[in-house]
Design a protein around this motif. Structure first.
Motif, PDB file in Angstrom:
ATOM      1  N   ASP A 633       0.880  -1.234   0.062  1.00 32.25           N
ATOM      2  CA  ASP A 633       0.079  -0.052   0.079  1.00 32.25           C
ATOM      3  C   ASP A 633       0.875   1.210   0.022  1.00 32.25           C
ATOM      4  OD1 ASP A 633       0.914   0.326   2.766  1.00 32.25           O
ATOM      5  OD2 ASP A 633      -0.875  -0.496   3.591  1.00 32.25           O
ATOM      6  N   TRP A 634       0.045   2.534   0.049  1.00 30.83           N
ATOM      7  CA  TRP A 634       0.943   3.648  -0.398  1.00 30.83           C
ATOM      8  C   TRP A 634       1.817   3.894   0.902  1.00 30.83           C
ATOM      9  CZ3 TRP A 634       0.979   8.738   1.872  1.00 30.83           C
ATOM     10  CH2 TRP A 634       1.620   9.598   1.099  1.00 30.83           C
ATOM     11  N   LEU A 635       1.235   3.880   1.920  1.00 32.08           N
ATOM     12  CA  LEU A 635       1.967   4.151   3.205  1.00 32.08           C
ATOM     13  C   LEU A 635       3.080   3.143   3.399  1.00 32.08           C
ATOM     14  CD1 LEU A 635      -0.891   4.601   5.839  1.00 32.08           C
ATOM     15  CD2 LEU A 635       0.549   6.413   5.112  1.00 32.08           C
ATOM     16  N   THR A 636       3.094   1.824   3.295  1.00 35.03           N
ATOM     17  CA  THR A 636       4.071   1.063   3.252  1.00 35.03           C
ATOM     18  C   THR A 636       5.499   1.201   2.275  1.00 35.03           C
ATOM     19  OG1 THR A 636       2.739  -0.862   4.399  1.00 35.03           O
ATOM     20  CG2 THR A 636       4.691  -1.306   3.610  1.00 35.03           C
ATOM     21  N   PHE A 637       4.950   1.893   0.999  1.00 37.92           N
ATOM     22  CA  PHE A 637       5.820   2.092   0.048  1.00 37.92           C
ATOM     23  C   PHE A 637       6.647   3.035   0.371  1.00 37.92           C
ATOM     24  CE2 PHE A 637       7.037   4.159  -3.456  1.00 37.92           C
ATOM     25  CZ  PHE A 637       7.684   3.204  -4.568  1.00 37.92           C
ATOM     26  N   ASN A 638       5.949   4.288   0.909  1.00 36.32           N
ATOM     27  CA  ASN A 638       6.779   5.369   1.158  1.00 36.32           C
ATOM     28  C   ASN A 638       7.654   5.144   2.575  1.00 36.32           C
ATOM     29  OD1 ASN A 638       5.858   7.869  -0.261  1.00 36.32           O
ATOM     30  ND2 ASN A 638       4.013   6.726  -0.053  1.00 36.32           N
ATOM     31  N   ARG A 639       7.054   4.474   3.268  1.00 40.21           N
ATOM     32  CA  ARG A 639       8.069   4.170   4.631  1.00 40.21           C
ATOM     33  C   ARG A 639       9.321   3.492   4.313  1.00 40.21           C
ATOM     34  NH1 ARG A 639       8.377  -0.075   7.915  1.00 40.21           N
ATOM     35  NH2 ARG A 639       6.651  -1.229   7.130  1.00 40.21           N
ATOM     36  N   LEU A 640       9.225   2.340   3.321  1.00 40.44           N
ATOM     37  CA  LEU A 640      10.351   1.459   3.046  1.00 40.44           C
ATOM     38  C   LEU A 640      11.074   2.320   2.048  1.00 40.44           C
ATOM     39  CD1 LEU A 640       8.534  -1.899   2.025  1.00 40.44           C
ATOM     40  CD2 LEU A 640      10.053  -1.174   4.210  1.00 40.44           C
ATOM     41  N   ALA A 641      10.635   3.202   1.262  1.00 44.49           N
ATOM     42  CA  ALA A 641      11.573   4.168   0.290  1.00 44.49           C
ATOM     43  C   ALA A 641      12.384   5.056   1.202  1.00 44.49           C
ATOM     44  CB  ALA A 641      10.606   4.752  -0.582  1.00 44.49           C
ATOM     45  N   LEU A 642      11.553   5.777   2.349  1.00 42.51           N
ATOM     46  CA  LEU A 642      12.250   6.620   3.194  1.00 42.51           C
ATOM     47  C   LEU A 642      13.636   5.758   3.927  1.00 42.51           C
ATOM     48  CD1 LEU A 642       9.396   8.774   4.280  1.00 42.51           C
ATOM     49  CD2 LEU A 642      11.363   9.293   2.668  1.00 42.51           C
ATOM     50  N   LYS A 643      13.060   4.557   4.258  1.00 44.23           N
ATOM     51  CA  LYS A 643      14.146   3.945   4.996  1.00 44.23           C
ATOM     52  C   LYS A 643      15.465   3.298   4.235  1.00 44.23           C
ATOM     53  CE  LYS A 643      13.191   0.880   8.100  1.00 44.23           C
ATOM     54  NZ  LYS A 643      12.769  -0.622   8.455  1.00 44.23           N
ATOM     55  N   ALA A 644      14.987   2.959   3.015  1.00 38.58           N
ATOM     56  CA  ALA A 644      16.237   2.767   1.967  1.00 38.58           C
ATOM     57  C   ALA A 644      17.055   3.990   1.790  1.00 38.58           C
ATOM     58  CB  ALA A 644      15.451   1.960   0.768  1.00 38.58           C
ATOM     59  N   ALA A 645      16.406   5.164   1.529  1.00 43.49           N
ATOM     60  CA  ALA A 645      17.037   6.231   1.372  1.00 43.49           C
ATOM     61  C   ALA A 645      17.998   6.818   2.594  1.00 43.49           C
ATOM     62  CB  ALA A 645      16.308   7.492   0.838  1.00 43.49           C
ATOM     63  N   SER A 646      17.588   6.561   3.693  1.00 44.20           N
ATOM     64  CA  SER A 646      18.345   6.808   4.932  1.00 44.20           C
ATOM     65  C   SER A 646      19.432   5.707   5.116  1.00 44.20           C
ATOM     66  CB  SER A 646      17.452   6.863   6.211  1.00 44.20           C
ATOM     67  OG  SER A 646      16.910   5.578   6.548  1.00 44.20           O
ATOM     68  N   THR A 719      -8.355  -4.780  -5.869  1.00 44.13           N
ATOM     69  CA  THR A 719      -7.267  -5.550  -6.152  1.00 44.13           C
ATOM     70  C   THR A 719      -5.956  -4.900  -5.504  1.00 44.13           C
ATOM     71  OG1 THR A 719      -8.258  -6.093  -8.100  1.00 44.13           O
ATOM     72  CG2 THR A 719      -5.835  -6.505  -7.873  1.00 44.13           C
ATOM     73  N   GLY A 720      -4.974  -5.891  -5.009  1.00 46.99           N
ATOM     74  CA  GLY A 720      -3.632  -5.397  -4.585  1.00 46.99           C
ATOM     75  C   GLY A 720      -3.881  -4.923  -2.955  1.00 46.99           C
ATOM     76  N   LYS A 721      -4.777  -5.170  -2.333  1.00 47.15           N
ATOM     77  CA  LYS A 721      -4.983  -4.879  -0.954  1.00 47.15           C
ATOM     78  C   LYS A 721      -3.986  -5.383  -0.053  1.00 47.15           C
ATOM     79  CE  LYS A 721      -9.338  -2.690  -0.358  1.00 47.15           C
ATOM     80  NZ  LYS A 721     -10.714  -2.470   0.394  1.00 47.15           N
ATOM     81  N   PRO A 722      -3.271  -4.995   0.875  1.00 43.39           N
ATOM     82  CA  PRO A 722      -2.149  -5.687   1.661  1.00 43.39           C
ATOM     83  C   PRO A 722      -2.813  -6.890   2.698  1.00 43.39           C
ATOM     84  CG  PRO A 722      -2.473  -3.478   2.478  1.00 43.39           C
ATOM     85  CD  PRO A 722      -3.035  -3.603   1.142  1.00 43.39           C
ATOM     86  N   ARG A 723      -2.356  -7.855   3.086  1.00 45.57           N
ATOM     87  CA  ARG A 723      -2.930  -8.770   3.755  1.00 45.57           C
ATOM     88  C   ARG A 723      -2.277  -8.762   5.175  1.00 45.57           C
ATOM     89  NH1 ARG A 723      -4.878 -14.513   1.201  1.00 45.57           N
ATOM     90  NH2 ARG A 723      -5.825 -13.749  -0.404  1.00 45.57           N
ATOM     91  N   SER A 724      -2.828  -8.797   6.243  1.00 46.56           N
ATOM     92  CA  SER A 724      -2.442  -8.852   7.536  1.00 46.56           C
ATOM     93  C   SER A 724      -1.575 -10.092   8.109  1.00 46.56           C
ATOM     94  CB  SER A 724      -3.428  -8.800   8.664  1.00 46.56           C
ATOM     95  OG  SER A 724      -4.339  -9.997   8.769  1.00 46.56           O
ATOM     96  N   ARG A 725      -0.577 -10.348   8.936  1.00 45.48           N
ATOM     97  CA  ARG A 725      -0.300 -11.672   9.391  1.00 45.48           C
ATOM     98  C   ARG A 725      -1.124 -12.567   9.557  1.00 45.48           C
ATOM     99  NH1 ARG A 725       4.648 -13.670  10.900  1.00 45.48           N
ATOM    100  NH2 ARG A 725       4.683 -15.304  12.408  1.00 45.48           N
TER     101      ARG A 725
END
Length: 746
Positions: A633-646, A719-725
């Motif tokens: 999802d949008w929030l996870t994508f942005n969070r991972l992108a920021l972590k990768a850049a840092s 379509t493409g909604k994230p799944r929980s654990r």
């Protein structure tokens, strides 16, 4: 001792590189002392030119040496002291410049052959000796090597003539292209779930490129056009086409499936996860008991690991465990035979060994000209709707999209191997999802996949991400020579003891979408699915995985369109498996491509992969599962992108160097579209589906076009909604294991 230079030399001929270093290269300073793999460069004194004693009294020397792996030569230079060697920078610049000039990128092409005068083995033996050797050991090896050769030729033709593709679709309402009337291919082809392509086909007569109405084609062996379509749907391509055709036939449509090969014969194996393949049961295509009969192997865990010996310590990553990704190995031929039986039981027909030549479309039908290959008899057949499932080499896809049919491709080769590996080499309860054992190799970052099958069988693939380029289209045969040479580097084995079941090969397509409508997947009474529609994911899924994940979406929308005769381009072009969260990740695959003719630091792509996969390894398992299965999802994508850049600030510069300003601007369009889609989805998701359930019974018969549009919107949201654990565990209860439970040494 300190490493001061690392270069990829794009040639397998290490002896020539070594000889050039020792004999021809003049460093311009110091004394050259030859070694077994290069030379040492020293100065007479143990002090610098300034008279300063060297640290630790080490000699003032440079060590230059080469080695070979992945059919590629690599060079490193080490300094034996802390202080720079006199004129060190000039020496390294000269060495880099001269070795780049002497050993340029070379993109070999398959030789022209005439199989009326010699066998495919004789024709290719000198250029691809190991490929010929091991194809000769495979059942149907001569046939399959011929297919691989012609598939590559068709792919090269399409890449080099994108603005003037062969015209195979004609319309009495208008022309979408020009060119000749040439034969075209059949099945979806090769690969695992990552696998690709379709049988490219050949033959046909050269046409004049004029607009031809549906009533004008003629053939000496065909009858006149029927007054009404014989079939509701005609599929071209018997792999992914067979799955969808069986489902549509069960809905009551009269279906014809055309396949250029003998039906059910595959040059691929398919892998998928249990939660995804459940859609086949949910849609009624198979029963749970039938599903179990086509699962050849369900393994415990899948590994993702990239070579990091040349990465700095902060850019090295642990193994990423993905136990719920691609962990079901299917018996693809048995699965296709089952689909064929269900198709025929529902009244459908299969014409195999039949080649598509052309399609003529008018206001009421599609008229196809086809050829039965064994008899060479041509005939015509008509339908309400034509579905292109021919894969990457589809001439229809090239015609509809011209120069932007595909933006990227993964040339993919491999084989299903029945036995021959020693027991300690690999535990068949585990798979390799993505793995590299070296750095950039002759302008490509090679990546392996390994999936266990029935008994001792292993299916192994080798591929790389590649820009579509006329000078360097990407070669299957060159990749096969790599595969047979470096397989023992990847998995210890005696190549001559392996028992080969069949080859797997193809081209995986990729399209860098900015929005949901920037690729044409339809024409009046024509629509593409699978690889022909370039349903590409950034990592491991393409045609098969995307089709299965979107099967309900495509089937429901197509059923609605057929019921209400909404078969114009305007309506059919809404029926696609586009996902904005997949669209935004194409920059990820872009970062794994070496631009044609360009040299990168050899470790660069592995550094990028380890940066991101290291983040996923630190996340909860469902995050990696969602990302790889296109549910980010949008929030996870942005969070991972920021972590990768840092974690790796240089990543942004690396992406800029690889993508360039034009593609970065295109990607920004994808990103803003992703954000817009996320916002719309957040606003509509709580109520839109329930609203359609309430209004559908009266809206659909009154305004079917509007109903189709609203259904397409609803599927795009859902379509493409994230799944929980909890959902991941429920779908794969036996596959959830602690990250530390197992480590397989590579």
């Amino acid at each position: 001792m300190r490493e001061i230079l690392y270069l990829e030399v794009p040639t397998p001929d290490i002896a020539t590189v070594r000889s050039w270093l020792q004999t021809d290269f003049e460093p311009g300073n110091g004394e050259k002392v030859l070694t077994s793999e290069g030379f040492r460069l020293k100065i007479p004194s143990a002090t610098t030119t300034a008279g300063v004693a060297l640290w630790g009294n080490l000699p003032a020397e440079l060590s230059v040496f080469v080695w070979s792996v992945q059919r590629t030569t690599y060079l490193k230079v080490f300094r034996w002291a802390e202080q720079p060697f006199p004129k060190e920078g000039q020496i390294l610049q000269r060495l880099t410049k001269e070795i780049r000039s002497r050993f340029e990128h070379h993109y070999p092409e398959p030789p022209a052959i005439d199989l009326s005068k010699q066998s495919i083995f004789a024709a290719l033996g000198s250029a691809y000796p190991l490929t010929v050797k091991y194809f000769q050991k495979m059942p149907n090896g001569e046939y399959d090597l011929t297919r691989a050769y012609w598939w590559e030729q068709r792919w090269r033709e399409g890449v080099r003539n994108p603005q003037q593709p062969r015209q195979v679709v004609f319309s009495s309402q208008g022309d979408r292209g020009a060119g000749g009337d040439e034969g075209a291919g059949g099945d979806e082809g090769a690969g695992g779930d990552e696998g690709a392509g379709g049988d490219e086909g050949a033959g046909g007569d050269e046409g004049d490129g004029k607009i031809i109405s549906s009533s004008s084609p003629s053939s000496s062996s065909s009858s006149s056009s029927p007054s009404s379509p014989t079939y509701d749907i005609i599929y071209i391509g018997g792999a992914l086409g067979a799955i969808h055709a069986a489902l549509m036939a069960k809905l009551g449509y009269k279906v014809l499936l055309l396949e250029r090969m003998p039906f059910g014969r595959m040059n691929r194996e398919w892998n998928i996860s249990r939660d995804e393949i459940q859609s086949l049961v949910n849609l009624g295509l198979v029963t749970p008991a039938e599903l179990e009969t086509i699962i050849a192997r369900e393994y415990k865990d899948g590994f993702n690991k990239f070579f990091d010996a040349n990465n700095p310590s902060k850019l090295r990553s642990p193994v990423l465990h993905t136990p719920t990704v691609l962990n079901l190995g299917l018996d693809s031929e048995k699965w296709l035979q089952m689909c064929g039986q269900k198709l025929q039981a529902a009244g459908g027909e299969i014409w195999d060994e039949t080649e598509f030549i052309r399609a003529d479309i008018d206001i009421s039908q599609v008229l196809l000209k086809v050829k039965h290959l064994p008899s060479q008899v041509e005939k015509q057949v008509s339908g309400r709707l034509l579905i292109d499932a021919m894969g990457t080499a589809s001439p229809i896809a090239w015609q509809l999209n011209g120069g932007r049919a595909f933006d990227s491709v993964c040339p993919t080769v491999g084989a299903a191997i029945e036995s021959g590996f020693e027991p300690e080499v690999w535990d068949s309860q585990y798979g390799d999802v993505l793995y590299s054992h070296g750095d950039i190799s002759r302008g490509r970052q090679l990546i392996w996949e390994l999936f266990p099958g029935a008994d001792d069988e292993l299916t192994i693939y080798l591929f790389h991400y590649h820009e579509v380029n006329a000078e360097n289209p990407g070669s299957l045969l060159e990749m096969y020579e790599d595969f047979f040479t470096i397989l023992p580097e990847y998995r210890r084995c005696d190549m001559d003891k392996l028992v080969w079941k069949k080859p797997t090969f193809g081209y995986i397509p990729g399209h860098f979408s900015v929005g949901s409508s920037d690729r044409t997947v339809a024409f009046d009474r024509l629509i593409a699915i699978g690889d022909a529609a370039s349903l590409q994911s950034p990592l491991v899924f393409t045609g098969f995985g995307s089709l299965v994940r979107n099967l309900e979406r495509l089937t429901t929308l197509l059923d609605t369109a057929l019921k209400h005769d909404l078969l114009s381009f305007r309506h059919l072009n809404q029926i696609r498996a586009y996902q904005s969260n997949v669209s935004v990740t194409w920059l990820f695959s872009k970062g794994m491509m070496v631009p044609t003719g360009k040299f990168l630091p050899p470790q660069r792509i592995n550094s990028m992969l380890n940066t991101f996969f290291g983040l996923l390894a630190d996340e909860p398992q469902e995050v990696a599962d969602n990302f790889i299965k296109d549910r980010c999802d949008w929030l996870t994508f942005n969070r991972l992108a920021l972590k990768a850049a840092s974690k790796n600030p240089a990543l942004l510069l690396w992406i800029w160097e690889l993508a360039g300003p034009r593609d970065l601007l295109r990607w920004l369009g994808s990103y803003f579209n992703f954000g817009r889609h996320a916002l719309v989805g957040a606003l509509l998701s709580p109520w839109f589906g329930r609203f359609l359930n309430r209004v559908g019974f009266w809206l659909e018969p009154r305004n079917p076009g509007l109903w189709l549009w609203l259904l397409a919107i609803n599927y795009a949201i859902a379509t493409g909604k994230p799944r929980s654990r909890a959902q991941v565990v429920k779908a794969n209860p036996e596959a959830i294991i602690p990250k530390s439970e197992v480590r397989i040494s590579h």
